[in-house]
Design an enzyme around this catalytic site. Structure first.
Site, PDB file in Angstrom:
ATOM      1  N   GLU A 119       0.828  -1.211   0.000  1.00 25.78           N
ATOM      2  CA  GLU A 119       0.000   0.000   0.000  1.00 25.78           C
ATOM      3  C   GLU A 119       0.862   1.261   0.000  1.00 25.78           C
ATOM      4  O   GLU A 119       1.849   1.366   0.745  1.00 25.78           O
ATOM      5  CB  GLU A 119      -0.909  -0.005   1.240  1.00 25.78           C
ATOM      6  CG  GLU A 119      -1.840   1.192   1.329  1.00 25.78           C
ATOM      7  CD  GLU A 119      -2.730   1.173   2.561  1.00 25.78           C
ATOM      8  OE1 GLU A 119      -3.672   1.978   2.628  1.00 25.78           O
ATOM      9  OE2 GLU A 119      -2.480   0.352   3.473  1.00 25.78           O
ATOM     10  N   LYS A 158      -9.364   3.451  -2.412  1.00 24.37           N
ATOM     11  CA  LYS A 158      -9.665   2.806  -1.131  1.00 24.37           C
ATOM     12  C   LYS A 158     -11.020   3.281  -0.631  1.00 24.37           C
ATOM     13  O   LYS A 158     -11.284   4.489  -0.538  1.00 24.37           O
ATOM     14  CB  LYS A 158      -8.563   3.127  -0.122  1.00 24.37           C
ATOM     15  CG  LYS A 158      -8.626   2.351   1.176  1.00 24.37           C
ATOM     16  CD  LYS A 158      -7.362   2.624   2.001  1.00 24.37           C
ATOM     17  CE  LYS A 158      -7.313   1.829   3.290  1.00 24.37           C
ATOM     18  NZ  LYS A 158      -6.058   2.086   4.044  1.00 24.37           N
ATOM     19  N   CYS A 209      -5.986  -2.686   1.806  1.00 22.98           N
ATOM     20  CA  CYS A 209      -5.827  -2.755   3.265  1.00 22.98           C
ATOM     21  C   CYS A 209      -7.165  -2.848   3.992  1.00 22.98           C
ATOM     22  O   CYS A 209      -7.793  -3.897   3.984  1.00 22.98           O
ATOM     23  CB  CYS A 209      -4.981  -1.590   3.773  1.00 22.98           C
ATOM     24  SG  CYS A 209      -4.254  -1.899   5.414  1.00 22.98           S
ATOM     25  N   SER A 247       0.000  -2.624   7.178  1.00 17.91           N
ATOM     26  CA  SER A 247      -0.564  -3.080   8.443  1.00 17.91           C
ATOM     27  C   SER A 247       0.531  -3.117   9.509  1.00 17.91           C
ATOM     28  O   SER A 247       1.411  -3.984   9.467  1.00 17.91           O
ATOM     29  CB  SER A 247      -1.174  -4.476   8.263  1.00 17.91           C
ATOM     30  OG  SER A 247      -1.711  -4.958   9.471  1.00 17.91           O
ATOM     31  N   SER A 294      22.987   2.561  33.485  1.00 19.18           N
ATOM     32  CA  SER A 294      22.938   2.722  34.936  1.00 19.18           C
ATOM     33  C   SER A 294      23.315   1.470  35.714  1.00 19.18           C
ATOM     34  O   SER A 294      23.527   1.531  36.921  1.00 19.18           O
ATOM     35  CB  SER A 294      21.520   3.128  35.350  1.00 19.18           C
ATOM     36  OG  SER A 294      20.614   2.058  35.105  1.00 19.18           O
ATOM     37  N   GLY A 331      21.032  -0.905  35.544  1.00 26.14           N
ATOM     38  CA  GLY A 331      19.688  -1.456  35.650  1.00 26.14           C
ATOM     39  C   GLY A 331      19.254  -2.142  34.374  1.00 26.14           C
ATOM     40  O   GLY A 331      19.891  -2.009  33.323  1.00 26.14           O
ATOM     41  N   ILE A 332      18.117  -2.826  34.432  1.00 28.18           N
ATOM     42  CA  ILE A 332      17.699  -3.670  33.325  1.00 28.18           C
ATOM     43  C   ILE A 332      17.213  -2.860  32.118  1.00 28.18           C
ATOM     44  O   ILE A 332      17.447  -3.255  30.964  1.00 28.18           O
ATOM     45  CB  ILE A 332      16.626  -4.672  33.789  1.00 28.18           C
ATOM     46  CG1 ILE A 332      16.407  -5.758  32.731  1.00 28.18           C
ATOM     47  CG2 ILE A 332      15.328  -3.954  34.151  1.00 28.18           C
ATOM     48  CD1 ILE A 332      15.556  -6.912  33.224  1.00 28.18           C
ATOM     49  N   ASP A 333      16.554  -1.722  32.352  1.00 28.96           N
ATOM     50  CA  ASP A 333      16.017  -0.953  31.229  1.00 28.96           C
ATOM     51  C   ASP A 333      17.134  -0.430  30.335  1.00 28.96           C
ATOM     52  O   ASP A 333      17.086  -0.576  29.103  1.00 28.96           O
ATOM     53  CB  ASP A 333      15.170   0.219  31.733  1.00 28.96           C
ATOM     54  CG  ASP A 333      13.912  -0.238  32.456  1.00 28.96           C
ATOM     55  OD1 ASP A 333      13.393  -1.322  32.111  1.00 28.96           O
ATOM     56  OD2 ASP A 333      13.448   0.468  33.365  1.00 28.96           O
ATOM     57  N   SER A 334      18.122   0.197  30.906  1.00 26.95           N
ATOM     58  CA  SER A 334      19.215   0.731  30.085  1.00 26.95           C
ATOM     59  C   SER A 334      20.053  -0.393  29.482  1.00 26.95           C
ATOM     60  O   SER A 334      20.555  -0.263  28.362  1.00 26.95           O
ATOM     61  CB  SER A 334      20.092   1.677  30.908  1.00 26.95           C
ATOM     62  OG  SER A 334      20.704   1.018  31.997  1.00 26.95           O
ATOM     63  N   ASN A 371      15.080  14.538  41.398  1.00 26.62           N
ATOM     64  CA  ASN A 371      14.863  14.985  40.028  1.00 26.62           C
ATOM     65  C   ASN A 371      16.032  15.820  39.507  1.00 26.62           C
ATOM     66  O   ASN A 371      16.346  15.772  38.310  1.00 26.62           O
ATOM     67  CB  ASN A 371      13.570  15.791  39.929  1.00 26.62           C
ATOM     68  CG  ASN A 371      12.334  14.922  40.064  1.00 26.62           C
ATOM     69  OD1 ASN A 371      12.392  13.722  39.841  1.00 26.62           O
ATOM     70  ND2 ASN A 371      11.216  15.533  40.434  1.00 26.62           N
ATOM     71  N   GLU A 414       6.571   2.574  33.956  1.00 26.49           N
ATOM     72  CA  GLU A 414       7.007   3.830  34.558  1.00 26.49           C
ATOM     73  C   GLU A 414       6.295   5.021  33.927  1.00 26.49           C
ATOM     74  O   GLU A 414       5.832   5.929  34.626  1.00 26.49           O
ATOM     75  CB  GLU A 414       8.516   3.987  34.385  1.00 26.49           C
ATOM     76  CG  GLU A 414       9.337   2.965  35.142  1.00 26.49           C
ATOM     77  CD  GLU A 414      10.810   3.011  34.776  1.00 26.49           C
ATOM     78  OE1 GLU A 414      11.606   2.373  35.486  1.00 26.49           O
ATOM     79  OE2 GLU A 414      11.170   3.666  33.765  1.00 26.49           O
TER      80      GLU A 414
END
Length: 552
Positions: A43, A112, A148, A174, A292, A294-297, A373, A402
Site C-alpha cells: 500500500e 480505497k 488494506c 498493516s 545505569s 539497571g535492566i532498562d538501560s 529529580n 514507569e
C-alpha cells in the site's frame, strides 16, 4: 483466455516522502523478475505509508502522478505489469489508490473505500473515501483489489465477489502489534476467503516509520482457506507465486511456509527494526545512552547494538554518591558483553553545585523528590551535551509501566530522541532481557550472547536517587502493577473492573488510576517509541491532559 499466471509478491520497505527512492526500488525488483506476469507492491509504496499530513502538500500528489506515469511507461517493454500503491487527486479530494500499470499505460486505478479512523489510523483526516470498487479485467482475469482496510471488513470483498472477481489481491500497510500476524491470517483474511470462496493474496510492507513498525508476514490463501505461501516476517522478500486456472477457478501452487517469530522474539525484532530505521533514516551516526546498571538501560543498549552494531553505541555511566558498586560493576559487565564504548562521568560536582545554588531558596525545606529529580536532570543535560557535541542521538530508556504512572523525570531521563521501551511494560522488559541473554536475534548486527550479567535481571529495580531506594517502595510489585495497567490502559477498564478480576486492594488501584491520569502531561512531552500493543501512548491512546474524570 489466460490459464497460467506468475505473480511476484514484493514484500519491501518504504521511505515516506522519498518518491524517487521508492520508485527505483520497485524498478529494481521488476528488473529481477522479467519473466513474471504481475508484480505486487504494498500500500502507498510510491509515497510511503503512513504519510500523515505530508500528503496534504499539493506538490507531493503532483510529483506522485508524474512518477506513476513514468513507472507505467516502463511497462511498455513487454515485461511484467505492476500494481502500485499511490495517491490520486480529483478536485479538492485526495484518494489512496492502487494503479495497475501494463503495456506502457495506467490501465486501471481503484480507490480505497474503507478508511480506518481508529487507534493509530486517521486516514479520514487526509483521504476521501472511494466508491465500492469495480473489478479490474486484466489479461482475461477478473481481479478484485481491496486496499488494506477494504479487506479487513467484509463489504468490499463481497461486492467484488458479486461482480465476478476471480482473485482478491489486498495490498496493505498493516503495522505490527502483538499477535496481529496470526490474527490477519486465521481470522481476518481467512474470513474473506470463506465469505467469498475466492483465493486471496495479502501483501504487507516491512520496516519502521517513526512509532510504527511493519512486520511483513504476507501470505497467499487458496479458495479452500489453506495457505499456499507464507512470507518471512520483518525481512524483504520477493516471492514468486505460480497460478493455474482449473474448473473450480484460480489456485496457487504450494510454496514455502515461513515460521513467524513467537513471543518475545517478535517484540525484540520490532524494537530492533524500528530503532534501526529511525536512526539511519534520520541520518544519525549512532546513539548515546545512560547505562545505569539497571535492566532498562541494559536491554536498550543491547537493542541498539543489535540494530546498529556495537561500534555505533556509546554508553555513559553517570554515578552519584547513591550509586552502588554493584551497579558500576553491572554496567561495566554489560558494556563489555555487548562490545560497546563505555565512559564514566560522575555527576557529583554538578549535584554539589546545584545544592549550593539552591541552598538559600531551599533553606527551610526538607530534602525530597526535588533533589532526586535534579540528579536525573543533570544526567539528561550531560547526555544531551554529548549528543550535541558529537552527533549521536540520545536514546531514552523508560518502560511503559514507569511512563504510565509518571515515574520518569521530565527534562531528565525522559530527554532524548527515541525510546525502544516506550510501549513495553516492565514484565515485558524482563521477558525480552531473559530471551536476549539466551538467543541471538535473526536480524542482529551484534551476534553475541549473553548481553548483560544475570544480576541485572535478578536484582530489585531501583533508580538509586536516594539511599537503599527500590521501585517497590512506592509502587506495587510489577507483577501486580502491570496487570492493573493492562486493564486500565489496554482495556479501558474501571477501578471496579480491576478489583473484581484480580482482587487487588481498591485504594491501591484508585491510586494507580490517579497516577495514570496525572502523568498525561509528561507523556505528551516524551520522545517517540515503537508501538507494540493495541493502545500505545500517543498514537492510540489520546487523552486530554486536563480533565476531571475518574472511574472511582
Amino acid at each position: 483466455m489466460t490459464q497460467k499466471l506468475t505473480i511476484v509478491l514484493a514484500q519491501m520497505t518504504q521511505v515516506v516522502g522519498d518518491l524517487a527512492a521508492n520508485a527505483d526500488a520497485m524498478r529494481a525488483i521488476r528488473a529481477r523478475h522479467q519473466g513474471a506476469d504481475l508484480i505486487l507492491y504494498p500500500e502507498l509504496q510510491l509515497i510511503g505509508y503512513p504519510p500523515e499530513d505530508l500528503v496534504l502538500k499539493p506538490a507531493l500528489a503532483e510529483r506522485a502522478a508524474t512518477m506513476l506515469a513514468e513507472l507505467a511507461a516502463d511497462t511498455a517493454d513487454g515485461g511484467p505489469a505492476m500494481l502500485v500503491g499511490s495517491v490520486e487527486r480529483e478536485g479538492d479530494a485526495l484518494y489512496n489508490i492502487v494503479a495497475l500499470l501494463d503495456g506502457g499505460e495506467i490501465v486501471a486505478t481503484r480507490r480505497k473505500h474503507e478508511l480506518p479512523n481508529y487507534g493509530t489510523f486517521d486516514e479520514k483526516r487526509v483521504f476521501a473515501p472511494g466508491p465500492l470498487p469495480d473489478i479490474v479485467a486484466w489479461r482475461g482475469v477478473k481481479l478484485g483489489l481491496p486496499i488494506c482496510e477494504d479487506g479487513w471488513l467484509p463489504t468490499v470483498s463481497r461486492h467484488l465477489a458479486d461482480q465476478g472477481a476471480e482473485l482478491l489481491i489486498s495490498v496493505n500497510g498493516s503495522p505490527y502489534e502483538i499477535d496481529k500476524d496470526e490474527r490477519r491470517l486465521t481470522q481476518v483474511f481467512a474470513g474473506r476467503v470463506a465469505e467469498t470462496g475466492l483465493p486471496l493474496i495479502f501483501l504487507n510492507r516491512i520496516g519502521g516509520q517513526d512509532e510504527l513498525v511493519f512486520d511483513g508476514c504476507s501470505f497467499v490463501l487458496n479458495a479452500d482457506g489453506r495457505a499456499a505461501h507464507r512470507l518471512v516476517d520483518w525481512e524483504a522478500e520477493e516471492r514468486v507465486t505460480r497460478w493455474s486456472k482449473g474448473p473450480n477457478g484460480w489456485a496457487c501452487d504450494s510454496g514455502a511456509i515461513a515460521e513467524w517469530e513467537a513471543h518475545p522474539a517478535d517484540i525484540y525484532s520490532a524494537m530492533v527494526i524500528s530503532l534501526r530505521d529511525y536512526v539511519e533514516r534520520n541520518r544519525f551516526p549512532g546513539v548515546v545512552l545512560g547505562l545505569s546498571g539497571g535492566i532498562d538501560s541494559a536491554i536498550c543498549a543491547a537493542i541498539a547494538a543489535d540494530a546498529l552494531g556495537p561500534d555505533k553505541v556509546w554508553c555513559v555511566m553517570m554515578p552519584s554518591r547513591f550509586t552502588s558498586q554493584a551497579s558500576l560493576d553491572d554496567a561495566a559487565g554489560c558494556a563489555q558483553m555487548i562490545g560497546c564504548r563505555l565512559d564514566t562521568i560522575a555527576i557529583s560536582p554538578a549535584v554539589e553545585a546545584f545544592d549550593a545554588m539552591l541552598a538559600g531558596s531551599f533553606a527551610d525545606k526538607d530534602v525530597d523528590i526535588t533533589e532526586e529529580n535534579v540528579q536525573s536532570r543533570i544526567r539528561g543535560v550531560t547526555l544531551m551535551a554529548l549528543s550535541n557535541k558529537f552527533g549521536p542521538m540520545l536514546l531514552t530508556t523508560g518502560n511503559k509501566s514507569e511512563m504510565s504512572v509518571g515515574y520518569a523525570t521530565i527534562y531528565g531521563d525522559m530527554a532524548g530522541g527515541y525510546n525502544p521501551l516506550k510501549d513495553a511494560y516492565k514484565l515485558t522488559v524482563f521477558a525480552v532481557s531473559k530471551w536476549r541473554n539466551e538467543n541471538v536475534p535473526r536480524l542482529s548486527r551484534n551476534p553475541v550472547t549473553p548481553v548483560m550479567p544475570d544480576s541485572i535481571i535478578t536484582k530489585p529495580p531501583s533508580a538509586e536517587l536516594r539511599p537503599d531506594q527500590k521501585d517497590e517502595d512506592s509502587l506495587p510489585p510489577y507483577a501486580d502493577l502491570d496487570r492493573m495497567l493492562h486493564m486500565l490502559v489496554e482495556e479501558e477498564a474501571s477501578v471496579d473492573d480491576v478489583v473484581a478480576k484480580y482482587g487487588f486492594d481498591r485504594d491501591a488501584v484508585v491510586r494507580i488510576e490517579r497516577l495514570l491520569m496525572l502523568a498525561e502531561y509528561k507523556r505528551r512531552q516524551a520522545p517517540p517509541g515503537v508501538k507494540l500493543s493495541t493502545r500505545n501512548f500517543g498514537r492510540d491512546r489520546r487523552y486530554p491532559i486536563t480533565h476531571g474524570f475518574r472511574t472511582a
